[in-house]
Motif scaffolding. Sequence first.
Motif, PDB file in Angstrom:
ATOM      1  N   ARG A 148       0.829  -1.211   0.000  1.00  0.00           N
ATOM      2  CA  ARG A 148       0.000   0.000   0.000  1.00  0.00           C
ATOM      3  C   ARG A 148       0.858   1.254   0.000  1.00  0.00           C
ATOM      4  NH1 ARG A 148      -3.504  -1.300   5.194  1.00  0.00           N
ATOM      5  NH2 ARG A 148      -1.370  -1.887   5.797  1.00  0.00           N
ATOM      6  N   TYR A 149       2.000   1.208   0.715  1.00  0.00           N
ATOM      7  CA  TYR A 149       2.902   2.358   0.743  1.00  0.00           C
ATOM      8  C   TYR A 149       3.477   2.605  -0.656  1.00  0.00           C
ATOM      9  CZ  TYR A 149       7.026   5.221   1.453  1.00  0.00           C
ATOM     10  OH  TYR A 149       7.965   6.219   1.339  1.00  0.00           O
ATOM     11  N   LEU A 150       3.907   1.548  -1.318  1.00  0.00           N
ATOM     12  CA  LEU A 150       4.486   1.701  -2.650  1.00  0.00           C
ATOM     13  C   LEU A 150       3.454   2.242  -3.636  1.00  0.00           C
ATOM     14  CD1 LEU A 150       6.678  -1.521  -2.999  1.00  0.00           C
ATOM     15  CD2 LEU A 150       7.402   0.773  -2.343  1.00  0.00           C
ATOM     16  N   LYS A 151       2.222   1.730  -3.555  1.00  0.00           N
ATOM     17  CA  LYS A 151       1.171   2.217  -4.451  1.00  0.00           C
ATOM     18  C   LYS A 151       0.906   3.700  -4.226  1.00  0.00           C
ATOM     19  CE  LYS A 151      -1.431  -2.055  -5.277  1.00  0.00           C
ATOM     20  NZ  LYS A 151      -2.729  -2.755  -5.063  1.00  0.00           N
ATOM     21  N   ASN A 152       0.915   4.106  -2.964  1.00  0.00           N
ATOM     22  CA  ASN A 152       0.686   5.515  -2.637  1.00  0.00           C
ATOM     23  C   ASN A 152       1.844   6.379  -3.123  1.00  0.00           C
ATOM     24  OD1 ASN A 152      -0.885   7.623  -1.214  1.00  0.00           O
ATOM     25  ND2 ASN A 152       0.898   7.718   0.128  1.00  0.00           N
TER      26      ASN A 152
ATOM     27  N   ILE B 283       3.786   5.799  -5.661  1.00  0.00           N
ATOM     28  CA  ILE B 283       3.682   5.885  -7.124  1.00  0.00           C
ATOM     29  C   ILE B 283       2.597   6.876  -7.526  1.00  0.00           C
ATOM     30  CG2 ILE B 283       3.050   4.581  -9.206  1.00  0.00           C
ATOM     31  CD1 ILE B 283       4.321   2.110  -7.713  1.00  0.00           C
ATOM     32  N   ALA B 284       1.464   6.833  -6.817  1.00  0.00           N
ATOM     33  CA  ALA B 284       0.356   7.733  -7.139  1.00  0.00           C
ATOM     34  C   ALA B 284       0.719   9.184  -6.877  1.00  0.00           C
ATOM     35  CB  ALA B 284      -0.882   7.345  -6.332  1.00  0.00           C
ATOM     36  N   ILE B 285       1.323   9.450  -5.711  1.00  0.00           N
ATOM     37  CA  ILE B 285       1.708  10.818  -5.353  1.00  0.00           C
ATOM     38  C   ILE B 285       2.759  11.352  -6.324  1.00  0.00           C
ATOM     39  CG2 ILE B 285       2.890  12.206  -3.606  1.00  0.00           C
ATOM     40  CD1 ILE B 285       1.546  10.492  -1.480  1.00  0.00           C
ATOM     41  N   SER B 286       3.652  10.486  -6.764  1.00  0.00           N
ATOM     42  CA  SER B 286       4.723  10.894  -7.679  1.00  0.00           C
ATOM     43  C   SER B 286       4.242  11.011  -9.122  1.00  0.00           C
ATOM     44  CB  SER B 286       5.883   9.896  -7.618  1.00  0.00           C
ATOM     45  OG  SER B 286       6.424   9.818  -6.326  1.00  0.00           O
ATOM     46  N   ARG B 287       2.991  10.637  -9.362  1.00  0.00           N
ATOM     47  CA  ARG B 287       2.395  10.708 -10.707  1.00  0.00           C
ATOM     48  C   ARG B 287       3.243   9.954 -11.737  1.00  0.00           C
ATOM     49  NH1 ARG B 287       2.160  17.011 -10.996  1.00  0.00           N
ATOM     50  NH2 ARG B 287       4.168  16.566 -10.016  1.00  0.00           N
ATOM     51  N   CYS B 288       3.800   8.851 -11.308  1.00  0.00           N
ATOM     52  CA  CYS B 288       4.598   7.959 -12.159  1.00  0.00           C
ATOM     53  C   CYS B 288       5.828   8.647 -12.746  1.00  0.00           C
ATOM     54  CB  CYS B 288       3.738   7.382 -13.287  1.00  0.00           C
ATOM     55  SG  CYS B 288       2.513   6.190 -12.715  1.00  0.00           S
ATOM     56  N   ASP B 289       6.314   9.691 -12.060  1.00  0.00           N
ATOM     57  CA  ASP B 289       7.549  10.351 -12.485  1.00  0.00           C
ATOM     58  C   ASP B 289       8.731   9.546 -11.944  1.00  0.00           C
ATOM     59  OD1 ASP B 289       9.937  12.161 -12.102  1.00  0.00           O
ATOM     60  OD2 ASP B 289       8.622  13.577 -13.136  1.00  0.00           O
ATOM     61  N   ALA B 290       9.581   9.044 -12.841  1.00  0.00           N
ATOM     62  CA  ALA B 290      10.678   8.162 -12.438  1.00  0.00           C
ATOM     63  C   ALA B 290      11.618   8.831 -11.448  1.00  0.00           C
ATOM     64  CB  ALA B 290      11.451   7.703 -13.667  1.00  0.00           C
ATOM     65  N   ARG B 291      11.918  10.094 -11.678  1.00  0.00           N
ATOM     66  CA  ARG B 291      12.844  10.791 -10.784  1.00  0.00           C
ATOM     67  C   ARG B 291      12.281  10.877  -9.370  1.00  0.00           C
ATOM     68  NH1 ARG B 291      12.692  14.073 -15.497  1.00  0.00           N
ATOM     69  NH2 ARG B 291      14.579  13.861 -16.780  1.00  0.00           N
ATOM     70  N   ASP B 292      11.006  11.242  -9.263  1.00  0.00           N
ATOM     71  CA  ASP B 292      10.383  11.374  -7.946  1.00  0.00           C
ATOM     72  C   ASP B 292      10.238  10.027  -7.251  1.00  0.00           C
ATOM     73  OD1 ASP B 292      10.197  14.089  -8.290  1.00  0.00           O
ATOM     74  OD2 ASP B 292       8.089  14.085  -8.870  1.00  0.00           O
ATOM     75  N   ILE B 293       9.818   9.019  -8.013  1.00  0.00           N
ATOM     76  CA  ILE B 293       9.629   7.689  -7.427  1.00  0.00           C
ATOM     77  C   ILE B 293      10.939   7.146  -6.877  1.00  0.00           C
ATOM     78  CG2 ILE B 293       9.115   5.262  -7.943  1.00  0.00           C
ATOM     79  CD1 ILE B 293       6.984   6.255  -9.905  1.00  0.00           C
ATOM     80  N   LEU B 294      11.993   7.207  -7.663  1.00  0.00           N
ATOM     81  CA  LEU B 294      13.268   6.637  -7.239  1.00  0.00           C
ATOM     82  C   LEU B 294      13.890   7.424  -6.086  1.00  0.00           C
ATOM     83  CD1 LEU B 294      14.753   5.648 -10.707  1.00  0.00           C
ATOM     84  CD2 LEU B 294      13.753   4.150  -8.981  1.00  0.00           C
ATOM     85  N   THR B 295      13.689   8.736  -6.073  1.00  0.00           N
ATOM     86  CA  THR B 295      14.199   9.546  -4.961  1.00  0.00           C
ATOM     87  C   THR B 295      13.523   9.145  -3.656  1.00  0.00           C
ATOM     88  OG1 THR B 295      14.689  11.446  -6.390  1.00  0.00           O
ATOM     89  CG2 THR B 295      14.419  11.889  -4.041  1.00  0.00           C
ATOM     90  N   GLU B 296      12.207   9.028  -3.688  1.00  0.00           N
ATOM     91  CA  GLU B 296      11.462   8.649  -2.484  1.00  0.00           C
ATOM     92  C   GLU B 296      11.736   7.203  -2.099  1.00  0.00           C
ATOM     93  OE1 GLU B 296       9.774  10.649  -0.497  1.00  0.00           O
ATOM     94  OE2 GLU B 296      10.427  12.266  -1.808  1.00  0.00           O
ATOM     95  N   LEU B 297      11.899   6.337  -3.096  1.00  0.00           N
ATOM     96  CA  LEU B 297      12.149   4.926  -2.804  1.00  0.00           C
ATOM     97  C   LEU B 297      13.510   4.748  -2.146  1.00  0.00           C
ATOM     98  CD1 LEU B 297      10.958   2.094  -3.053  1.00  0.00           C
ATOM     99  CD2 LEU B 297      12.095   1.892  -5.280  1.00  0.00           C
ATOM    100  N   GLU B 298      14.496   5.492  -2.600  1.00  0.00           N
ATOM    101  CA  GLU B 298      15.816   5.413  -1.964  1.00  0.00           C
ATOM    102  C   GLU B 298      15.725   5.827  -0.498  1.00  0.00           C
ATOM    103  OE1 GLU B 298      20.422   6.991  -2.459  1.00  0.00           O
ATOM    104  OE2 GLU B 298      18.783   8.181  -3.277  1.00  0.00           O
ATOM    105  N   ALA B 299      15.016   6.932  -0.227  1.00  0.00           N
ATOM    106  CA  ALA B 299      14.866   7.396   1.159  1.00  0.00           C
ATOM    107  C   ALA B 299      14.172   6.334   2.013  1.00  0.00           C
ATOM    108  CB  ALA B 299      14.077   8.704   1.181  1.00  0.00           C
ATOM    109  N   PHE B 300      13.146   5.696   1.451  1.00  0.00           N
ATOM    110  CA  PHE B 300      12.408   4.652   2.163  1.00  0.00           C
ATOM    111  C   PHE B 300      13.320   3.468   2.487  1.00  0.00           C
ATOM    112  CE2 PHE B 300      10.180   0.565   1.637  1.00  0.00           C
ATOM    113  CZ  PHE B 300       9.340   0.619   2.740  1.00  0.00           C
ATOM    114  N   ILE B 301      14.104   3.027   1.499  1.00  0.00           N
ATOM    115  CA  ILE B 301      14.980   1.873   1.697  1.00  0.00           C
ATOM    116  C   ILE B 301      16.060   2.175   2.732  1.00  0.00           C
ATOM    117  CG2 ILE B 301      16.750   0.452   0.577  1.00  0.00           C
ATOM    118  CD1 ILE B 301      14.981   0.509  -1.950  1.00  0.00           C
ATOM    119  N   VAL B 302      16.645   3.361   2.665  1.00  0.00           N
ATOM    120  CA  VAL B 302      17.678   3.742   3.639  1.00  0.00           C
ATOM    121  C   VAL B 302      17.088   3.738   5.061  1.00  0.00           C
ATOM    122  CG1 VAL B 302      19.103   5.655   4.444  1.00  0.00           C
ATOM    123  CG2 VAL B 302      19.056   5.086   2.026  1.00  0.00           C
ATOM    124  N   LEU B 303      15.878   4.263   5.198  1.00  0.00           N
ATOM    125  CA  LEU B 303      15.215   4.301   6.496  1.00  0.00           C
ATOM    126  C   LEU B 303      14.929   2.888   7.009  1.00  0.00           C
ATOM    127  CD1 LEU B 303      13.958   5.998   8.757  1.00  0.00           C
ATOM    128  CD2 LEU B 303      11.821   6.024   7.459  1.00  0.00           C
TER     129      LEU B 303
END
Length: 227
Positions: free
Chosen positions: A195-199, A201-221
Amino acid sequence: MNFYKDTLPKQISEFIADDEIQLSKLEMLVTNKITFPSPSKKAIILYGRYGTGKTELAKLLPSLIEKHRVKDFDESADLSGFAHDSFFLSCQANEYASTLKNAMPMTVSFNASRKHYVILDEIDNMPAHYQKSMKSFMTEHDHVIYIMTTNHLNKVDAGLRSRSHLISFANPSKDLWLKRCEKICAMYDATYDERYLKNLIAISRCDARDILTELEAFIVLEKSKAA
């Protein structure tokens, strides 16, 4: 951890287009299951929104295409030290004349396929009369494979569009993005909530730069929690 190096797509299936059909068509063009180039279609146009990875894919395609063309000539060919030449041209203001000249090479290619690869990034920026010159060159010559990107397909000459295979990145698939994010999380052994990943992706509007930036922060945390 070098997140961006680790997650840089290395094959077509790792990019996110509108759907799997678009990626499958591109894969068939690269492997020559769909004849490419052909007398009627000598280019590929990757079109769609900003931040979808079109430029990175355009840079990758010549290598993939050339490898398969070499294999077509010689199935036993050793590709361990494989190399090829390609031209990357950014269609920027005040450089149109030199860009057009470089985009229409008349010399023999030293690639095994004897084809030149010309990447034209943001082709829509090129004025209409330059695009028409490109169209005429493509019609008369078959020694160049063109890979073009654009954020505005309607600004690309109709003749160029007609002579190209069109691959859409206009509405990147949320389902494909979810699979990609899950694969990246698994690569780092990071526990995730779908559910977090789906959210994300939705918030980032499928923008690769935004998705990967947020995903990196999530993984590091998540990794820091597990430490």
